[in-house]
Design an enzyme around this catalytic site. Structure first.
Site, mmCIF file in Angstrom:
data_model
loop_
_atom_site.group_PDB
_atom_site.id
_atom_site.type_symbol
_atom_site.label_atom_id
_atom_site.label_comp_id
_atom_site.label_asym_id
_atom_site.label_seq_id
_atom_site.Cartn_x
_atom_site.Cartn_y
_atom_site.Cartn_z
ATOM 1 N N CYS A 2 36.854 3.152 -27.626
ATOM 2 C CA CYS A 2 38.056 3.980 -27.516
ATOM 3 C C CYS A 2 37.817 5.335 -28.138
ATOM 4 O O CYS A 2 36.789 5.583 -28.759
ATOM 5 C CB CYS A 2 39.194 3.267 -28.234
ATOM 6 S SG CYS A 2 39.355 1.557 -27.736
ATOM 7 N N ARG A 27 35.598 8.209 -23.252
ATOM 8 C CA ARG A 27 35.280 7.034 -24.065
ATOM 9 C C ARG A 27 36.086 5.813 -23.640
ATOM 10 O O ARG A 27 35.805 4.701 -24.086
ATOM 11 C CB ARG A 27 35.535 7.320 -25.543
ATOM 12 C CG ARG A 27 34.775 8.511 -26.090
ATOM 13 C CD ARG A 27 35.203 8.806 -27.507
ATOM 14 N NE ARG A 27 34.905 7.694 -28.367
ATOM 15 C CZ ARG A 27 33.711 7.495 -28.949
ATOM 16 N NH1 ARG A 27 32.751 8.357 -28.730
ATOM 17 N NH2 ARG A 27 33.479 6.452 -29.701
ATOM 18 N N TRP A 74 39.654 1.665 -24.300
ATOM 19 C CA TRP A 74 38.769 0.901 -23.418
ATOM 20 C C TRP A 74 38.982 -0.543 -23.844
ATOM 21 O O TRP A 74 38.593 -0.955 -24.932
ATOM 22 C CB TRP A 74 37.305 1.307 -23.628
ATOM 23 C CG TRP A 74 36.394 0.785 -22.577
ATOM 24 C CD1 TRP A 74 36.104 1.369 -21.368
ATOM 25 C CD2 TRP A 74 35.617 -0.424 -22.607
ATOM 26 N NE1 TRP A 74 35.225 0.601 -20.666
ATOM 27 C CE2 TRP A 74 34.907 -0.511 -21.386
ATOM 28 C CE3 TRP A 74 35.471 -1.453 -23.540
ATOM 29 C CZ2 TRP A 74 34.057 -1.583 -21.092
ATOM 30 C CZ3 TRP A 74 34.615 -2.526 -23.229
ATOM 31 C CH2 TRP A 74 33.922 -2.572 -22.015
ATOM 32 N N ASN A 100 39.184 2.145 -33.116
ATOM 33 C CA ASN A 100 38.076 2.060 -32.152
ATOM 34 C C ASN A 100 37.074 1.055 -32.715
ATOM 35 O O ASN A 100 36.607 1.213 -33.849
ATOM 36 C CB ASN A 100 37.380 3.419 -31.969
ATOM 37 C CG ASN A 100 36.081 3.251 -31.194
ATOM 38 O OD1 ASN A 100 35.956 2.359 -30.368
ATOM 39 N ND2 ASN A 100 35.091 4.079 -31.526
ATOM 40 N N GLY A 101 36.770 0.015 -31.959
ATOM 41 C CA GLY A 101 35.825 -0.999 -32.444
ATOM 42 C C GLY A 101 36.356 -2.391 -32.146
ATOM 43 O O GLY A 101 37.218 -2.559 -31.281
ATOM 44 N N GLU A 481 16.946 2.997 -12.402
ATOM 45 C CA GLU A 481 17.899 4.046 -12.772
ATOM 46 C C GLU A 481 18.727 4.490 -11.569
ATOM 47 O O GLU A 481 19.938 4.665 -11.662
ATOM 48 C CB GLU A 481 17.156 5.233 -13.402
ATOM 49 C CG GLU A 481 18.024 6.398 -13.836
ATOM 50 C CD GLU A 481 19.140 6.044 -14.801
ATOM 51 O OE1 GLU A 481 20.063 6.871 -14.940
ATOM 52 O OE2 GLU A 481 19.137 4.926 -15.356
ATOM 53 N N LYS A 485 22.798 4.243 -11.353
ATOM 54 C CA LYS A 485 23.663 5.394 -11.069
ATOM 55 C C LYS A 485 24.623 5.070 -9.932
ATOM 56 O O LYS A 485 25.812 5.326 -9.996
ATOM 57 C CB LYS A 485 22.829 6.642 -10.721
ATOM 58 C CG LYS A 485 22.079 7.213 -11.932
ATOM 59 C CD LYS A 485 22.913 8.006 -12.888
ATOM 60 C CE LYS A 485 23.408 7.244 -14.089
ATOM 61 N NZ LYS A 485 22.518 6.882 -15.145
ATOM 62 N N GLU A 488 27.273 2.400 -11.108
ATOM 63 C CA GLU A 488 28.294 2.761 -12.100
ATOM 64 C C GLU A 488 29.297 3.793 -11.608
ATOM 65 O O GLU A 488 30.415 3.832 -12.098
ATOM 66 C CB GLU A 488 27.650 3.180 -13.420
ATOM 67 C CG GLU A 488 26.790 4.388 -13.415
ATOM 68 C CD GLU A 488 26.205 4.637 -14.810
ATOM 69 O OE1 GLU A 488 25.061 5.082 -14.873
ATOM 70 O OE2 GLU A 488 26.903 4.390 -15.808
ATOM 71 N N HIS A 504 8.879 -12.516 -2.706
ATOM 72 C CA HIS A 504 9.093 -13.731 -3.520
ATOM 73 C C HIS A 504 10.572 -14.101 -3.595
ATOM 74 O O HIS A 504 10.989 -14.847 -4.478
ATOM 75 C CB HIS A 504 8.504 -13.515 -4.925
ATOM 76 C CG HIS A 504 7.065 -13.098 -4.857
ATOM 77 N ND1 HIS A 504 6.051 -13.960 -4.539
ATOM 78 C CD2 HIS A 504 6.490 -11.879 -5.027
ATOM 79 C CE1 HIS A 504 4.900 -13.302 -4.530
ATOM 80 N NE2 HIS A 504 5.137 -12.041 -4.817
ATOM 81 N N LYS A 603 31.525 6.209 -22.241
ATOM 82 C CA LYS A 603 30.293 6.974 -22.468
ATOM 83 C C LYS A 603 29.418 6.372 -23.559
ATOM 84 O O LYS A 603 28.194 6.321 -23.432
ATOM 85 C CB LYS A 603 30.648 8.417 -22.822
ATOM 86 C CG LYS A 603 29.465 9.338 -22.994
ATOM 87 C CD LYS A 603 28.733 9.537 -21.684
ATOM 88 C CE LYS A 603 27.474 10.352 -21.770
ATOM 89 N NZ LYS A 603 26.637 10.265 -20.587
HETATM 90 C C1 AGP Z 1 24.276 5.340 -18.177
HETATM 91 O O1 AGP Z 1 24.698 6.178 -17.188
HETATM 92 C C2 AGP Z 1 25.341 4.622 -18.855
HETATM 93 N N1 AGP Z 1 26.293 5.503 -19.390
HETATM 94 C C3 AGP Z 1 24.861 3.607 -19.872
HETATM 95 O O2 AGP Z 1 24.017 2.693 -19.237
HETATM 96 C C4 AGP Z 1 24.120 4.199 -21.066
HETATM 97 O O3 AGP Z 1 22.866 4.648 -20.682
HETATM 98 C C5 AGP Z 1 23.952 3.127 -22.138
HETATM 99 O O4 AGP Z 1 25.228 2.726 -22.553
HETATM 100 C C6 AGP Z 1 23.127 3.630 -23.322
HETATM 101 O O5 AGP Z 1 23.781 4.680 -23.927
HETATM 102 P P1 AGP Z 1 23.012 5.519 -25.050
HETATM 103 O O6 AGP Z 1 21.859 6.218 -24.421
HETATM 104 O O7 AGP Z 1 24.057 6.465 -25.553
HETATM 105 O O8 AGP Z 1 22.589 4.542 -26.103
#
Ligand code: AGP
Length: 608
Positions: A2, A27, A74, A100-101, A481, A485, A488, A504, A603
């Site tokens: 959050c 966040r 969140w 937050n947590g 990657e 992308k 997400e 396989h 994020k």
């Molecule tokens: C990537 O686009 C995502 N936001 C997520 O997978 C991110 O890379 C992951 O949470 C790691 O974050 P960090 O690099 O801040 O540790």
């Protein structure tokens, strides 16, 4: 993960809290809420489901209050509802909290408090906190300040908290254990936020609260109490220029697209930290790292998500030229590993936010075992940076788009430069700096040349429901990657698969509705990659490939070839990454997705 924001001063706190929450929305955006104490000591609480925009619509901006706290959520514990939105209060509506947590022992505490007559309104873990404080202040008659300090002993888990009591509107309390929290020093006013973009418009003087520290904040003073030493400590604010904090879209429709197009500049900024001496390579953050590279036997890279993919890519890159056994592991898996590594192991953690909880707990675990940790982070003030033995600042600038792009580029560029540095140290070989120095220009030109073709390709495929990303060797982490992308931000199922693995099992997934996105430029994996794409073609899967321009063989094999120029293969991975980012971006945009704030994501993942 959050976002929390607080203001105490002489101006109206409402506009500050709203704009602070808007800047923290990346966040978490399941619900939003705020509380403020009007001059007549009435506690106003406003909560909505959804974005801060919804909160603005129910606010009375003619209201005035000098102190308030806010939250953007969140959801972790308790569904997405107004009841579960923060802030939460005690039974009498005096004490109000945003958090937050995760409070791991909330169930036991809740049961205890219910047996003592407390009535709960939500299913959240957070609501135990105001009731616990109420119990201590009203029943055990200890002052709020002491009760707040007691929270460090009573709560288990991760928490950044803002606490306000309507009976005393001149003080806000801020607590930090694991989850990040920053205080911003104003004049006649003070601010608190989960992250610095929310504070950049109001001040350039900050203090990053450390674990088990509490801040007692009034309009004219910020006092920091450290539980470790059991007393108030003097703190020196750090100054961060506001232009380094502000994040603007600069005319782009989304932060993600702006950040994709920022990558050449980010690479140029990184290369400006490299000296021009090809015989003895010096790189700003790296030269101060006193690691005996000749003594290391093993390098153990730990990260999550996109950062993990950068680490995985580095494994291939480093193994090619450095004498180390390199292992890469997901930080979330490290909880379950019984580490058997030689003493001469260097741990490398990679985290753009520097606040990812699984990375932090790994870092602490391996440091406890006496290992050195080198970290790559994009936030030099973050927990990972502060607790590592050595850290490299990724210098990508603040990244607002939840989908990491420019920080991934910065990670693979720095991991490439670090390889060159160690190679130079170990073998005294000359480093081809000209090759590196050409990179930003190549990326700039390539981006402007290729973007339209990637868009046209995305237009052909954006309605597909499944994608398989295929590659071999060091390109496989890039395929992972690319798939991440797309997943997400477009919510389309996508999987990165080592191309040689298709036979396989996964090849069973192929049909005319399941496009294959292959990385097939002319490097050491080329010929085998062509075979794998032919196998996919045989199952009538549509094929998109990143490959060399005028590669007739590939052109005839695939449906869409997104070309890289016929230059040194050294540049291909950096160009390929941008194609994968752009493709995902355009597909998501064509589907009208919330690209900068994809559903269910945040994020930085500050809980395990
Ligand atoms: C990537 O686009 C995502 N936001 C997520 O997978 C991110 O890379 C992951 O949470 C790691 O974050 P960090 O690099 O801040 O540790």
């Amino acid at each position: 993960m959050c976002g929390i924001f607080g203001y105490i001063g002489n101006k109206n706190c409402i506009p500050f809290i709203i704009s602070g929450l808007e800047k923290l929305e990346y966040r978490g955006y399941d619900s939003a809420g705020m509380a403020y104490i009007r001059n007549d000591s009435v506690l106003e609480i406003k909560k909505v489901v959804g974005k801060v925009q919804n909160l603005k619509e129910i606010l009375d901006f003619s209201d005035f209050s000098k102190v308030g706290i806010g939250h953007t959520r969140w959801a972790t514990h308790g569904g997405i509802s107004v009841e579960n939105a923060h802030p939460h209060t005690d039974c009498k509506g005096n004490i109000v909290v945003v958090h937050n947590g995760i409070i791991e022992n909330y169930k036991e505490l809740k049961e205890l408090l219910i047996n003592k007559g407390h009535v709960f309104k939500s299913q959240t873990d957070t609501e135990v906190i105001p009731h616990l404080l109420e119990e201590m202040v009203d029943k055990e008659e200890i002052g709020l300040e002491e009760a707040v300090k007691e929270l460090f002993k009573k709560l288990e888990g991760a928490f950044a908290l803002l606490i306000m009591d309507k009976r005393n509107p001149n003080i806000l309390y801020a607590l930090r254990k694991q989850s990040p929290l920053i205080v911003g020093f104003g004049i006649g006013e003070n601010f608190i936020a989960s992250d610095i973009p929310a504070l950049g418009d109001y001040t350039d003087r900050f203090y990053y609260l450390k674990d088990t520290q509490m801040a007692k904040i009034s309009a004219n003073e910020i006092k920091v109490y450290d539980m470790g030493v059991g007393k108030y400590i003097g703190v020196e604010p750090i100054r961060i220029p506001q232009d380094r904090i502000r994040a603007e879209k600069n005319g782009y429709p989304h932060f993600m697209l702006k950040e994709i197009f920022e990558q050449p500049l980010v690479v140029r900024r990184i290369l400006s930290t490299v000296n021009k001496n090809r015989d003895e390579l010096q790189i700003e953050d790296i030269k101060s790292i006193d690691i005996s590279w000749e003594k290391i036997k093993k390098v153990f890279i730990v990260a999550c998500g996109t950062s993990y993919h950068a680490g995985y890519y580095a494994k291939f890159l480093w193994e090619e030229e450095l004498p180390y056994f390199i292992e890469v592991e997901l930080a979330s898996q490290m909880h379950h590993r019984n580490l058997r590594v030689p003493d001469e192991t260097l741990f490398i953690t990679i985290s753009q936010s520097g606040e990812t909880a699984d990375v932090i707990s790994t870092l602490r675990k391996v440091k406890e075992k006496g290992f050195k940790v080198l970290s790559l982070v994009n936030n030099p003030q973050s927990t990972v940076a502060r607790e590592s033995d050595y850290f490299i600042n990724l210098r990508a600038g603040i990244e607002i788009g939840v989908a990491a792009t420019k920080t991934f580029m910065a990670e693979i560029v720095y991991l490439g430069l670090l390889k060159e540095y160690v190679k130079n140290k170990l073998y005294k070989v000359k480093i081809d700096l000209d090759k590196w120095n050409m990179l930003p220009t190549y990326l700039e030109n390539y981006l402007s040349n290729i973007k339209d073709q990637v868009f046209e390709t995305a237009k052909k495929y954006y309605q597909k429901k499944n994608f398989l990303y295929l590659a071999r060797g060091r390109n496989f982490p890039l395929a992972l990657e690319g798939a991440l992308k797309l997943k997400e931000i477009s919510y389309i199922h996508a999987e990165g698969i080592p191309a040689g693995e298709m036979k396989h099992g996964p090849i069973a997934l192929l049909d005319p509705e399941t496009p294959v996105f292959g990385i097939a430029y002319k490097d050491d994996a080329y010929s085998k990659m062509i075979n794998n794409l032919e196998e996919a073609k045989a199952r009538r899967a549509p094929i998109i490939a990143i490959g060399n321009e005028k590669d007739k063989k590939l052109e005839n094999l695939v449906d869409d070839l997104i070309p890289v120029p016929n230059i040194d293969p050294f540049y291909y991975p950096y160009m390929g990454v941008m194609v994968l980012q752009l493709f995902a971006y355009y597909v998501a945009d064509l589907l009208g997705r919330e690209i900068d704030q994809p559903r269910n994501l945040a994020k930085s993942v500050t809980v395990e």
